[in-house]
Design a protein around this motif. Structure first.
Motif, PDB file in Angstrom:
ATOM      1  N   UNK A 146     126.961  14.112 -51.899  1.00 55.51           N
ATOM      2  CA  UNK A 146     125.690  13.794 -51.247  1.00 55.51           C
ATOM      3  C   UNK A 146     124.591  13.454 -52.249  1.00 55.51           C
ATOM      4  N   UNK A 147     124.738  13.923 -53.479  1.00 52.83           N
ATOM      5  CA  UNK A 147     123.684  13.763 -54.487  1.00 52.83           C
ATOM      6  C   UNK A 147     123.446  12.281 -54.769  1.00 52.83           C
ATOM      7  N   UNK A 148     122.177  11.903 -54.715  1.00 50.05           N
ATOM      8  CA  UNK A 148     121.792  10.535 -55.022  1.00 50.05           C
ATOM      9  C   UNK A 148     121.799   9.597 -53.839  1.00 50.05           C
ATOM     10  N   UNK A 149     122.209  10.069 -52.671  1.00 46.65           N
ATOM     11  CA  UNK A 149     122.234   9.224 -51.467  1.00 46.65           C
ATOM     12  C   UNK A 149     121.125   9.657 -50.516  1.00 46.65           C
ATOM     13  N   UNK A 150     120.613   8.720 -49.736  1.00 43.28           N
ATOM     14  CA  UNK A 150     119.597   9.078 -48.750  1.00 43.28           C
ATOM     15  C   UNK A 150     120.257   9.403 -47.414  1.00 43.28           C
ATOM     16  N   UNK A 151     119.502  10.028 -46.524  1.00 44.60           N
ATOM     17  CA  UNK A 151     120.054  10.498 -45.248  1.00 44.60           C
ATOM     18  C   UNK A 151     120.477   9.350 -44.352  1.00 44.60           C
ATOM     19  N   UNK A 152     119.825   8.203 -44.481  1.00 47.23           N
ATOM     20  CA  UNK A 152     120.214   7.049 -43.678  1.00 47.23           C
ATOM     21  C   UNK A 152     121.606   6.564 -44.013  1.00 47.23           C
ATOM     22  N   UNK A 153     121.962   6.581 -45.294  1.00 46.04           N
ATOM     23  CA  UNK A 153     123.303   6.160 -45.714  1.00 46.04           C
ATOM     24  C   UNK A 153     124.368   7.160 -45.291  1.00 46.04           C
ATOM     25  N   UNK A 154     124.034   8.455 -45.343  1.00 45.13           N
ATOM     26  CA  UNK A 154     125.043   9.490 -45.112  1.00 45.13           C
ATOM     27  C   UNK A 154     125.412   9.643 -43.636  1.00 45.13           C
ATOM     28  N   UNK A 155     124.450   9.399 -42.724  1.00 48.48           N
ATOM     29  CA  UNK A 155     124.696   9.489 -41.279  1.00 48.48           C
ATOM     30  C   UNK A 155     125.389  10.806 -40.895  1.00 48.48           C
ATOM     31  N   UNK A 156     124.805  11.913 -41.355  1.00 49.64           N
ATOM     32  CA  UNK A 156     125.390  13.225 -41.093  1.00 49.64           C
ATOM     33  C   UNK A 156     125.407  13.563 -39.609  1.00 49.64           C
TER      34      UNK A 156
ATOM     35  N   UNK B 122     110.325  19.855 -47.559  1.00 50.05           N
ATOM     36  CA  UNK B 122     109.908  18.461 -47.424  1.00 50.05           C
ATOM     37  C   UNK B 122     110.498  17.865 -46.152  1.00 50.05           C
ATOM     38  N   UNK B 123     109.838  16.832 -45.666  1.00 43.13           N
ATOM     39  CA  UNK B 123     110.294  16.176 -44.441  1.00 43.13           C
ATOM     40  C   UNK B 123     111.610  15.450 -44.680  1.00 43.13           C
ATOM     41  N   UNK B 124     112.439  15.410 -43.649  1.00 42.71           N
ATOM     42  CA  UNK B 124     113.725  14.717 -43.732  1.00 42.71           C
ATOM     43  C   UNK B 124     113.659  13.439 -42.918  1.00 42.71           C
ATOM     44  N   UNK B 125     113.717  12.298 -43.602  1.00 42.83           N
ATOM     45  CA  UNK B 125     113.791  11.020 -42.896  1.00 42.83           C
ATOM     46  C   UNK B 125     114.908  10.186 -43.497  1.00 42.83           C
ATOM     47  N   UNK B 126     115.124   9.023 -42.974  1.00 46.74           N
ATOM     48  CA  UNK B 126     116.272   8.211 -43.402  1.00 46.74           C
ATOM     49  C   UNK B 126     116.197   7.816 -44.869  1.00 46.74           C
ATOM     50  N   UNK B 127     115.001   7.783 -45.448  1.00 48.41           N
ATOM     51  CA  UNK B 127     114.868   7.381 -46.846  1.00 48.41           C
ATOM     52  C   UNK B 127     114.873   8.525 -47.827  1.00 48.41           C
TER      53      UNK B 127
ATOM     54  N   UNK C 237     120.666  17.640 -56.381  1.00 46.57           N
ATOM     55  CA  UNK C 237     121.425  18.863 -56.624  1.00 46.57           C
ATOM     56  C   UNK C 237     120.518  20.078 -56.442  1.00 46.57           C
ATOM     57  N   UNK C 238     121.014  21.096 -55.750  1.00 41.30           N
ATOM     58  CA  UNK C 238     120.250  22.305 -55.515  1.00 41.30           C
ATOM     59  C   UNK C 238     119.401  22.270 -54.262  1.00 41.30           C
ATOM     60  N   UNK C 239     119.269  21.100 -53.627  1.00 38.74           N
ATOM     61  CA  UNK C 239     118.532  21.041 -52.359  1.00 38.74           C
ATOM     62  C   UNK C 239     119.210  21.934 -51.323  1.00 38.74           C
ATOM     63  N   UNK C 240     118.402  22.559 -50.490  1.00 37.43           N
ATOM     64  CA  UNK C 240     118.927  23.359 -49.375  1.00 37.43           C
ATOM     65  C   UNK C 240     118.622  22.611 -48.089  1.00 37.43           C
ATOM     66  N   UNK C 241     119.682  22.234 -47.374  1.00 36.92           N
ATOM     67  CA  UNK C 241     119.532  21.477 -46.139  1.00 36.92           C
ATOM     68  C   UNK C 241     119.321  22.443 -44.969  1.00 36.92           C
ATOM     69  N   UNK C 242     118.287  22.199 -44.203  1.00 36.22           N
ATOM     70  CA  UNK C 242     118.038  22.965 -42.976  1.00 36.22           C
ATOM     71  C   UNK C 242     118.609  22.152 -41.824  1.00 36.22           C
ATOM     72  N   UNK C 243     119.717  22.626 -41.275  1.00 38.36           N
ATOM     73  CA  UNK C 243     120.484  21.839 -40.311  1.00 38.36           C
ATOM     74  C   UNK C 243     120.384  22.400 -38.906  1.00 38.36           C
ATOM     75  N   UNK C 244     120.322  21.476 -37.960  1.00 34.34           N
ATOM     76  CA  UNK C 244     120.557  21.799 -36.559  1.00 34.34           C
ATOM     77  C   UNK C 244     121.968  21.310 -36.253  1.00 34.34           C
ATOM     78  N   UNK C 245     122.898  22.254 -36.116  1.00 39.77           N
ATOM     79  CA  UNK C 245     124.317  21.911 -35.954  1.00 39.77           C
ATOM     80  C   UNK C 245     124.686  21.964 -34.479  1.00 39.77           C
ATOM     81  N   UNK C 246     124.885  20.793 -33.876  1.00 33.69           N
ATOM     82  CA  UNK C 246     125.261  20.766 -32.468  1.00 33.69           C
ATOM     83  C   UNK C 246     126.748  20.459 -32.294  1.00 33.69           C
ATOM     84  N   UNK C 247     127.503  20.401 -33.412  1.00 36.21           N
ATOM     85  CA  UNK C 247     128.955  20.193 -33.344  1.00 36.21           C
ATOM     86  C   UNK C 247     129.664  21.551 -33.368  1.00 36.21           C
TER      87      UNK C 247
END
Length: 493
Positions: free
Chosen positions: A124-134, A156-161, A166-176
């Motif tokens: 995931x490192x170096x990619x933006x959220x729009x590319x990853x389509x999590x 920080x805000x999470x947007x497609x850009x 490394x070391x970022x902590x993702x705050x996820x809403x997991x609906x799967x």
């Protein structure tokens, strides 16, 4: 500032706000007795001393009296708390605004929150959220990112850009399903972390929620969350959908929106507030109570504390005049970006400024026409033989009574010249008399109109006029006794 905090505490403890609002008002008034710049009357009395050739008060001249009154006030409130029961609902609950926890429960979000740290070898490192389509690939919606910044951690805000580090902590809403989570952690090299509260409520300073409805004519009707690219357009994530009073949990992002649907959105508070400027697409139904507790410039707290410390240090040391020290503190606040020009301008209480400027000529007119000499002569003739303590008690009582009808600042402007002139006519130090007027001006406990502080808590506390009289008059008498005992002892006569 503290009214929303106290209302939130009352709601959580199932207490009537009346139990806490009046102690809050008393604490606000007592705080004016703790330092020279804590309230305008102190500065007015200090300026009157300087105008008569005296050195004036130091920054902490008021502190010993304020601390004693503060301890006395705490004990007094503990003893009289049964007088502040207030009215509660028949079911025993206190009426309050909805909180983040209420929204989490209404939309059945419990168990969907996850915190995942990005390990060094993560793809995931170096990619933006729009590319990853999590969201589409793994059923994981990133609603925020914890990122280390120097000595602090920021959300920080999470947007497609947004590019992941490394070391970022993702705050996820997991609906799967949970199997998807295990697969996601293994393939993306993510480390699961614990969370402190349900659905990131502990992050309420950075992440907020809002409940919005779709009005007729909304461009969102008939489209799904994915089709709308909702996060890209509005900077918020849709994490809940209610239709016909029931929460929809399956295939949320693919559900076609209908007229009357209620959406729960999550994201930065700034984006949440901006929803109110889009009435064609949304009707904001409710904002949680936590929105009143958000500090807009929380990351600037160290700079603000440093500016305050510099100002206090300059005042205490006497290196520069108090006015210059306050100005330096304001400039440091601006330089540290703790406040912008518009906010600084709005923070000025123009009513008090105009009141002081308007009353100064009035006080000057009383001096030039002999009005103050007449008042001082009458006071000395009546009480001159009773001793200094009686005169101080009379000054306190007169100041407190005048404060029932006009603001405490205007009262200080009127009574400070009387106090100084009385001391001069008696051949005594002006400091005990000036201090008595300052403390009496701050002892505005007796009616809801005695001070703006009392007026502010009148509505939230659901008080009557008699409530302030019942609680405030005895406490004002106690403060007067403390004043006439301590002031001569500290300053001498």
């Amino acid at each position: 500032i503290f009214i929303p905090v106290v209302l939130s505490i009352a709601a959580r403890l199932q207490l009537s706000p009346s139990r806490l609002m009046m102690p809050l008002a008393f604490a606000g008034l007592i705080s004016g007795m703790l330092s020279l710049v804590a309230t305008p009357p102190n500065v007015v009395v200090h300026s009157e001393l300087v105008r008569h050739g005296e050195a004036g008060f130091s920054f902490f001249s008021f502190t010993p009296f304020g601390l004693v009154v503060l301890v006395l006030g705490i004990g007094y409130m503990l003893l009289t708390r049964h007088w502040l029961n207030g009215e509660v609902r028949k079911d025993g609950r206190v009426e309050s605004r909805r909180t983040l926890l209420d929204l989490v429960l209404d939309y059945k979000l419990n168990g969907r929150e996850r915190r995942l740290r990005i390990r060094p070898q993560s793809p995931l490192i170096g990619h933006n959220l729009g590319e990853l389509q999590l969201r589409t690939r793994h059923g994981a919606n990133v609603i925020g990112i914890e990122r280390q910044h120097k000595f602090t951690t920021r959300v920080i805000a999470a947007d497609s850009g947004t590019v992941l580090h490394q070391g970022d902590v993702l705050l996820l809403d997991l609906f799967a399903k949970h199997d998807n989570l295990r697969s996601l952690c293994q393939t993306m090299h993510l480390e699961p972390l614990h969370f402190k509260a349900a659905y990131f409520i502990d992050q309420s300073q950075d992440l907020g929620m809002a409940e919005v409805s779709l009005p007729p004519g909304s461009q969102l009707i008939g489209k799904s969350i994915l089709e709308l690219a909702f996060r890209t357009r509005y900077g918020l994530n849709v994490v809940g959908l209610r239709r016909d009073q029931a929460a929809i949990e399956e295939q949320l992002v693919e559900e076609k929106l209908r007229l009357g649907d209620t959406l729960l959105v999550v994201g930065p508070w700034k984006a949440v507030r901006q929803l109110q400027s889009k009435p064609k697409d949304f009707l904001v139904l409710s904002l949680p109570a936590e929105i009143d507790l958000v500090a807009p410039a929380r990351t600037r707290a160290p700079q603000a504390l440093l500016s305050l410390a510099v100002m206090v240090g300059l005042m205490v040391s006497g290196a520069v005049p108090n006015v210059m020290a306050a100005l330096i503190g304001c400039l440091l606040m601006g330089a540290g970006r703790c406040i912008d020009m518009n906010s600084a301008y709005r923070a000025i209480h123009w009513q008090s400024l105009v009141l002081i400027v308007g009353m100064l000529p009035f006080a000057q007119a009383l001096q030039k026409t002999g009005g103050i000499d007449l008042a001082v002569g009458g006071l000395v003739n009546v009480l001159g033989g009773a001793g200094p303590s009686a005169i101080l008690a009379c000054l306190f009582a007169v100041t407190a009574v005048i404060g029932l009808f006009i603001s405490n600042t205007a009262t200080a402007v009127l009574m400070a010249p009387v106090a100084v002139s009385t001391a001069a006519q008696l051949g005594m130090s002006p400091y005990p008399f000036a201090m008595t007027v300052a403390l009496a001006a701050s002892a505005a406990f007796m009616t809801p109109v005695s001070s703006p502080v009392n007026t502010l808590v009148l509505g939230p506390g659901q008080y009557r006029f008699a409530d302030f009289v019942k609680i405030g008059v005895p406490f004002t008498v106690l403060v007067m006794l403390v004043t006439i005992v301590m002031v001569p002892w500290f300053f001498g006569l």
